[in-house]
Design an enzyme around this catalytic site. Structure first.
Site, PDB file in Angstrom:
ATOM      1  N   HIS A  90     -36.022  -7.722  18.682  1.00  0.00           N
ATOM      2  CA  HIS A  90     -36.515  -7.188  17.927  1.00  0.00           C
ATOM      3  C   HIS A  90     -38.515  -7.193  18.973  1.00  0.00           C
ATOM      4  O   HIS A  90     -38.250  -6.003  18.155  1.00  0.00           O
ATOM      5  CB  HIS A  90     -36.493  -7.059  16.835  1.00  0.00           C
ATOM      6  CG  HIS A  90     -34.716  -6.179  16.531  1.00  0.00           C
ATOM      7  ND1 HIS A  90     -34.596  -6.435  15.370  1.00  0.00           N
ATOM      8  CD2 HIS A  90     -33.462  -6.544  17.332  1.00  0.00           C
ATOM      9  CE1 HIS A  90     -32.333  -5.566  15.088  1.00  0.00           C
ATOM     10  NE2 HIS A  90     -32.719  -5.319  16.844  1.00  0.00           N
ATOM     11  N   ARG A  98     -31.917 -12.026  19.181  1.00  0.00           N
ATOM     12  CA  ARG A  98     -31.745 -10.890  18.539  1.00  0.00           C
ATOM     13  C   ARG A  98     -33.555 -10.357  18.622  1.00  0.00           C
ATOM     14  O   ARG A  98     -33.917  -9.554  18.452  1.00  0.00           O
ATOM     15  CB  ARG A  98     -30.485 -10.843  17.458  1.00  0.00           C
ATOM     16  CG  ARG A  98     -31.092  -9.111  16.626  1.00  0.00           C
ATOM     17  CD  ARG A  98     -29.701  -9.099  15.850  1.00  0.00           C
ATOM     18  NE  ARG A  98     -29.471  -7.469  15.548  1.00  0.00           N
ATOM     19  CZ  ARG A  98     -29.980  -6.894  14.382  1.00  0.00           C
ATOM     20  NH1 ARG A  98     -30.206  -7.946  12.901  1.00  0.00           N
ATOM     21  NH2 ARG A  98     -29.753  -5.891  13.807  1.00  0.00           N
ATOM     22  N   HIS A 116     -23.982  -8.632  22.656  1.00  0.00           N
ATOM     23  CA  HIS A 116     -22.977  -8.363  21.834  1.00  0.00           C
ATOM     24  C   HIS A 116     -22.069  -9.037  21.701  1.00  0.00           C
ATOM     25  O   HIS A 116     -20.876  -8.952  20.845  1.00  0.00           O
ATOM     26  CB  HIS A 116     -22.908  -6.931  21.035  1.00  0.00           C
ATOM     27  CG  HIS A 116     -23.996  -6.212  20.443  1.00  0.00           C
ATOM     28  ND1 HIS A 116     -23.922  -4.904  20.241  1.00  0.00           N
ATOM     29  CD2 HIS A 116     -25.146  -6.377  19.843  1.00  0.00           C
ATOM     30  CE1 HIS A 116     -25.528  -4.818  19.492  1.00  0.00           C
ATOM     31  NE2 HIS A 116     -26.460  -5.833  18.711  1.00  0.00           N
ATOM     32  N   ASN A 139     -35.127  -4.040  11.484  1.00  0.00           N
ATOM     33  CA  ASN A 139     -35.168  -5.351  10.755  1.00  0.00           C
ATOM     34  C   ASN A 139     -34.685  -5.389   9.400  1.00  0.00           C
ATOM     35  O   ASN A 139     -34.683  -6.920   9.439  1.00  0.00           O
ATOM     36  CB  ASN A 139     -36.499  -5.641  11.104  1.00  0.00           C
ATOM     37  CG  ASN A 139     -37.030  -5.959  12.520  1.00  0.00           C
ATOM     38  OD1 ASN A 139     -36.367  -5.760  13.203  1.00  0.00           O
ATOM     39  ND2 ASN A 139     -37.977  -5.641  12.698  1.00  0.00           N
ATOM     40  N   PRO A 191     -33.385   0.501  18.104  1.00  0.00           N
ATOM     41  CA  PRO A 191     -31.775   1.780  17.813  1.00  0.00           C
ATOM     42  C   PRO A 191     -31.072   1.317  16.920  1.00  0.00           C
ATOM     43  O   PRO A 191     -31.252   0.339  16.393  1.00  0.00           O
ATOM     44  CB  PRO A 191     -31.236   1.253  19.901  1.00  0.00           C
ATOM     45  CG  PRO A 191     -31.906  -0.341  20.127  1.00  0.00           C
ATOM     46  CD  PRO A 191     -33.348  -0.252  19.422  1.00  0.00           C
TER      47      PRO A 191
HETATM   48  C1  HEM Z   1     -28.573  -1.038  22.111  1.00  0.00           C
HETATM   49  C2  HEM Z   1     -28.632  -0.872  21.288  1.00  0.00           C
HETATM   50  C3  HEM Z   1     -28.481  -1.818  20.524  1.00  0.00           C
HETATM   51  C4  HEM Z   1     -28.025  -1.695  18.977  1.00  0.00           C
HETATM   52  C5  HEM Z   1     -28.497  -0.360  17.791  1.00  0.00           C
HETATM   53  C6  HEM Z   1     -27.848  -3.124  18.382  1.00  0.00           C
HETATM   54  C7  HEM Z   1     -27.643  -3.014  16.173  1.00  0.00           C
HETATM   55  C8  HEM Z   1     -27.472  -4.456  16.430  1.00  0.00           C
HETATM   56  C9  HEM Z   1     -26.355  -4.339  14.563  1.00  0.00           C
HETATM   57  C10 HEM Z   1     -26.499  -3.119  13.812  1.00  0.00           C
HETATM   58  C11 HEM Z   1     -26.195  -5.569  14.532  1.00  0.00           C
HETATM   59  C12 HEM Z   1     -25.773  -5.927  12.986  1.00  0.00           C
HETATM   60  C13 HEM Z   1     -27.048  -6.602  12.167  1.00  0.00           C
HETATM   61  C14 HEM Z   1     -26.659  -6.960  10.820  1.00  0.00           C
HETATM   62  O1  HEM Z   1     -25.314  -6.796  10.356  1.00  0.00           O
HETATM   63  O2  HEM Z   1     -27.118  -7.003  10.617  1.00  0.00           O
HETATM   64  C15 HEM Z   1     -26.266  -6.095  15.496  1.00  0.00           C
HETATM   65  C16 HEM Z   1     -26.576  -7.681  15.947  1.00  0.00           C
HETATM   66  C17 HEM Z   1     -26.840  -8.271  16.653  1.00  0.00           C
HETATM   67  N1  HEM Z   1     -27.410  -7.991  18.038  1.00  0.00           N
HETATM   68 FE1  HEM Z   1     -27.788  -5.765  19.061  1.00  0.00          FE
HETATM   69  N2  HEM Z   1     -28.161  -3.933  18.872  1.00  0.00           N
HETATM   70  C18 HEM Z   1     -28.134  -2.953  20.314  1.00  0.00           C
HETATM   71  C19 HEM Z   1     -28.440  -3.964  20.891  1.00  0.00           C
HETATM   72  C20 HEM Z   1     -29.043  -5.295  21.614  1.00  0.00           C
HETATM   73  C21 HEM Z   1     -30.162  -6.002  22.489  1.00  0.00           C
HETATM   74  C22 HEM Z   1     -29.998  -5.501  23.780  1.00  0.00           C
HETATM   75  C23 HEM Z   1     -29.886  -7.651  22.230  1.00  0.00           C
HETATM   76  C24 HEM Z   1     -30.070  -8.539  22.878  1.00  0.00           C
HETATM   77  C25 HEM Z   1     -30.168  -8.442  24.234  1.00  0.00           C
HETATM   78  C26 HEM Z   1     -28.365  -7.661  21.032  1.00  0.00           C
HETATM   79  C27 HEM Z   1     -28.123  -8.765  20.175  1.00  0.00           C
HETATM   80  C28 HEM Z   1     -27.102  -8.950  19.507  1.00  0.00           C
HETATM   81  C29 HEM Z   1     -26.695 -10.158  18.444  1.00  0.00           C
HETATM   82  C30 HEM Z   1     -26.706 -11.400  19.565  1.00  0.00           C
HETATM   83  C31 HEM Z   1     -26.943  -9.823  16.859  1.00  0.00           C
HETATM   84  C32 HEM Z   1     -25.568 -10.562  16.119  1.00  0.00           C
HETATM   85  C33 HEM Z   1     -26.932 -11.763  15.252  1.00  0.00           C
HETATM   86  C34 HEM Z   1     -26.208 -11.941  14.253  1.00  0.00           C
HETATM   87  O3  HEM Z   1     -25.230 -12.726  13.840  1.00  0.00           O
HETATM   88  O4  HEM Z   1     -27.044 -13.008  13.318  1.00  0.00           O
HETATM   89  N3  HEM Z   1     -28.429  -6.336  20.149  1.00  0.00           N
HETATM   90  N4  HEM Z   1     -27.323  -5.343  16.441  1.00  0.00           N
END
Ligand code: HEM
Ligand code: NAG
Ligand code: NAG
Ligand code: NAG
Ligand code: NAG
Length: 335
Positions: A64, A60, A190, A92, A160
């Site tokens: 970002h 992540r 995800h 972030n 996003p």
């Molecule tokens: C398409 C648009 C995307 C949106 C709207 C989005 C949004 C989010 C949100 C809201 C969370 C939870 C954050 C939290 O609870 O603090 C999250 C977690 C995460 N995102 Fe995304 N994300 C997107 C794309 C991506 C991409 C492209 C990747 C990596 C290539 C990614 C990897 C992750 C991972 C691995 C987590 C879990 C992190 C953790 O457990 O700490 N996301 N994302």
């Protein structure tokens, strides 16, 4: 050949021979840090033993980072003189894993001091995180430099949000230089990690002012989420992939096909009527090898966004701070 052309060619050859030809390359650290991959893998592996989410946190960070002024380590900078941290942008807020990045950086510095950028550490860590949790490998391009500033406005504009529609998500990916295949593929990250309730609880009851739950949310899954997210506990963390929460696989896409995408932005990929993304979700849900091959390609695409190349930028000593300006030459901090 004219003299200017010969001179330009000679200069180019000269740069290449000195190894300073500025472009990303998979062999960038082969001479300067031959054991780099092993050191990063080892440290990520140790982190995963203490924290099942370590890999999710690391990939992540890379995402970002790349979405704001390219992959230049800018996401890691804290507030300091002349730097308005990107960490204060809503996208972030609450991002985790700094301790893991620090431990990787420490191990890399012990092996090859002042050599490897924090931006490259994030790129390699992202791949190692995926490999160590069951996913595919790919050839990581290297040679990025670290920025000497951050772009908070960029983080506010470019990252996003989970409340966005497919059109909005696509627009942000397109603006970055990524297409719908990249959007669907990279959202597949995800497949592991967690989201806090606050990012999807709006779907559970009065969604978007409709007076009902989000109609694209499976009712049984919705009931489980209501229990997992009691009112007032917006910070509870729920698996983004309900089927296999900590493994890197294609189960995320099967979740979407069964209306069990956790975030609105996840489910949009499958539930937006007539969207070209539906077919891609179906493809990946039905064929993990297909997803894995495309994931490597899309990670390379994301990693190639606006690379910051020598002589611009620096190799940060501490990933969270710009180097003190004592020895650096003024005028190289071009962004
Ligand atoms: C398409 C648009 C995307 C949106 C709207 C989005 C949004 C989010 C949100 C809201 C969370 C939870 C954050 C939290 O609870 O603090 C999250 C977690 C995460 N995102 Fe995304 N994300 C997107 C794309 C991506 C991409 C492209 C990747 C990596 C290539 C990614 C990897 C992750 C991972 C691995 C987590 C879990 C992190 C953790 O457990 O700490 N996301 N994302
Ligand atoms: C490379 O790094 C790994 C992991 O830290 C270590 O086990 C190994 O001994 C190192 N190899 C060399 C040649 O330094
Ligand atoms: C910050 O990011 C925005 C994109 O949202 C971009 O237009 C702007 O040029 C960037 N600023 C700097 C100083 O890089
Ligand atoms: C939410 O409501 C607005 C206004 O009625 C509408 O334009 C938008 O498409 C809705 N969003 C979703 C995801 O249904
Ligand atoms: C799955 O995808 C792989 C890689 O794209 C392809 O070689 C294979 O033929 C596909 N399998 C099926 C059953 O479609």
């Amino acid at each position: 050949m004219s003299f200017p052309k010969v001179a330009a060619l000679a200069a180019l050859l000269c740069m290449m021979l000195r190894g300073s030809f500025a472009q990303l390359s998979s062999t960038f650290y082969d001479k300067s840090c031959p054991n780099l991959t092993a050191v990063v893998r080892d440290t990520v592996s140790q982190a995963l033993q203490g924290d099942v989410r370590a890999g999710a946190k690391l990939i992540r960070f890379h995402f970002h980072d790349c979405f704001v002024n390219g992959c230049d380590g800018s996401v890691l900078l804290e507030n300091q003189d002349g730097v308005e941290s990107e960490l204060d942008a809503p996208g972030n807020e609450g991002i985790q894993g700094f301790d893991i990045v620090d431990s990787i950086k420490t191990a890399v510095e012990a092996s090859c001091p002042n050599t490897v950028s924090c931006a490259d550490i994030l790129a390699i860590s992202a791949r190692e995180s995926v490999v160590l949790t069951g996913g595919p490998s790919w050839v990581v391009q290297l040679g990025r430099r670290d920025s000497q500033n951050a772009n908070r406005t960029g983080a506010e504009n470019n990252l996003p949000s989970p409340f966005e529609t497919l059109d909005q998500l696509r627009a942000k990916f397109n603006a970055a230089g990524l297409d719908s295949i990249d959007l669907v593929t990279l959202s597949g990250a995800h497949t592991f990690g967690r989201s806090r309730c606050v990012f999807f609880s709006g779907r559970l009851n009065n969604f978007n002012g409709t007076g009902s739950p989000d109609s694209t949310l499976d009712p049984t899954f919705r009931d489980a989420l209501v229990i997992a997210c009691p009112t007032g506990d917006g910070n509870n963390r729920i698996a983004l992939d309900v089927a296999t929460p900590d493994a890197f696989d294609n189960a995320y896409y099967a979740d979407l096909v069964t209306n069990r995408g956790l975030l609105q932005s996840d489910q949009e990929l499958f539930s937006t009527e007539g969207a070209e993304t539906i077919e891609i979700v179906n493809r990946f849900a039905g064929n993990q090898s297909d997803f894995f091959a495309q994931f490597g390609q899309s990670m390379i695409n994301m990693g190639n966004l606006q690379p910051l190349l020598a002589p611009a930028g620096e190799i940060r000593t501490n990933c969270r701070r710009v180097n003190p300006t004592t020895t650096t030459t003024a005028g190289t901090a071009v962004m």
